[in-house]
Write an enzyme that holds these catalytic residues in place. Structure first.
Site, PDB file in Angstrom:
ATOM      1  N   GLY A  87       5.163  -1.015   2.692  1.00 21.03           N
ATOM      2  CA  GLY A  87       4.351   0.173   2.463  1.00 21.03           C
ATOM      3  C   GLY A  87       5.158   1.447   2.332  1.00 21.03           C
ATOM      4  O   GLY A  87       6.235   1.597   2.907  1.00 21.03           O
ATOM      5  N   HIS A  99       0.812  -1.218   0.000  1.00 20.88           N
ATOM      6  CA  HIS A  99       0.000   0.000   0.000  1.00 20.88           C
ATOM      7  C   HIS A  99       0.845   1.268   0.000  1.00 20.88           C
ATOM      8  O   HIS A  99       1.882   1.366   0.629  1.00 20.88           O
ATOM      9  CB  HIS A  99      -0.949   0.009   1.206  1.00 20.88           C
ATOM     10  CG  HIS A  99      -0.234   0.034   2.534  1.00 20.88           C
ATOM     11  ND1 HIS A  99       0.179   1.196   3.134  1.00 20.88           N
ATOM     12  CD2 HIS A  99       0.121  -0.965   3.371  1.00 20.88           C
ATOM     13  CE1 HIS A  99       0.747   0.921   4.286  1.00 20.88           C
ATOM     14  NE2 HIS A  99       0.738  -0.390   4.455  1.00 20.88           N
ATOM     15  N   ASP A 100       0.389   2.229  -0.788  1.00 24.60           N
ATOM     16  CA  ASP A 100       0.958   3.580  -0.836  1.00 24.60           C
ATOM     17  C   ASP A 100       2.395   3.614  -1.338  1.00 24.60           C
ATOM     18  O   ASP A 100       3.114   4.579  -1.102  1.00 24.60           O
ATOM     19  CB  ASP A 100       0.846   4.269   0.529  1.00 24.60           C
ATOM     20  CG  ASP A 100      -0.594   4.355   0.980  1.00 24.60           C
ATOM     21  OD1 ASP A 100      -1.326   5.224   0.486  1.00 24.60           O
ATOM     22  OD2 ASP A 100      -1.018   3.512   1.808  1.00 24.60           O
TER      23      ASP A 100
END
Length: 262
Positions: free
Chosen positions: A139, A121-122
């Site tokens: 992340g 994520h991200d």
């Protein structure tokens, strides 16, 4: 018409260009958008709010747009955005973003992403990168343009790797890697600068000399980081052809939050 195999499950709300091809047993969710010329291999699952651009080739068994592996995630409408002309090989996993960190995971254009790569994520992967088999991004990782990552490499959350850097096979990356550098190992060590990669990208002799000098200032002369940064800034007057490369290094060092591999 879109070429969808009879065994694929494509939600009626998904937005696929007429030239998209979807292979056997693929599953595509309602919030997915896929651009012209992209091919989706057999058994792929593409879900979440995922946008995929033009002329991507996504091989079989990849999972794109699944919820993030973050216990704080509670179903918010976060996103995965993939650009154009990427090759995404078998068994890759790219996750949605999480709220509070932008909520977007992104992959740019013209990337070569090999089997079993995980993009958490991200993360933000820019353009023209090469990620070898089983590259793992935790992340919030940022990979700048033309980064090359060797296979079986793990990259710690919040790490940034600068443009044109190369990370060798089976490395553990827990600090930021400045642009142009060549690193590998566990613990990570700087081995030199990515001279072969830069030559392949037609760096001139003066630009290569500037990168070599920045490497010396950072790693070969026993200087503190602040002393090295001052020396790098002074190179602008000596090497005008490399002003952009020097500025890239200065910006990276100024914005590093985890400290640089050194």
């Amino acid at each position: 018409m879109t070429q969808v195999h009879s065994t694929a499950l494509v939600d009626p709300q998904a937005q696929l260009d007429a030239s998209v091809s979807v292979g056997p047993y693929a599953v595509i969710g309602p919030h997915v958008q896929i651009g012209a010329g992209t091919t989706i291999g057999a058994h792929c699952v593409i879900e979440g709010r995922t946008t995929i651009g033009r002329d991507n080739r996504i091989f079989q068994f990849s999972s794109l747009g699944a919820i993030p592996q973050d216990k704080k995630y509670a179903g918010e409408p976060t996103r995965l955005v993939i650009g154009d002309r990427n090759v995404i090989r078998e068994f890759c996993t790219f996750n949605l973003g999480v709220p509070g960190a932008g909520g977007v995971t992104s992959v740019g254009n013209d990337n070569w992403i090999m089997a079993y790569t995980h993009i958490a994520h991200d993360c933000h992967v820019d353009n023209h990168t090469t990620l070898a088999n089983q590259t793992t991004l935790a992340g919030h990782v940022h990979l700048a343009d033309w980064v090359t990552i060797g296979g079986l490499t793990g990259i710690h959350q919040f790490v940034s790797i600068g443009a044109h850097a190369m990370v060798g096979f089976a490395s553990a990356v827990s600090q930021d890697v400045p642009p142009f550098m060549l690193v590998d190992g566990n613990p990570l060590a700087v081995r030199g600068f990515n001279v072969v990669g830069l030559r392949r990208r037609d760096f001139s002799a003066q630009r290569l000399a500037a990168v070599k000098q920045m490497h010396k200032l950072l790693y070969r002369q026993g200087k503190t980081l602040e002393e090295a940064r001052a020396g790098i800034a002074a190179l602008t007057a000596e090497m005008p052809e490399a002003v952009g490369d020097i500025a890239l290094m200065e910006s990276f060092l100024a914005s590093s939050t985890r400290g640089i591999a050194r």
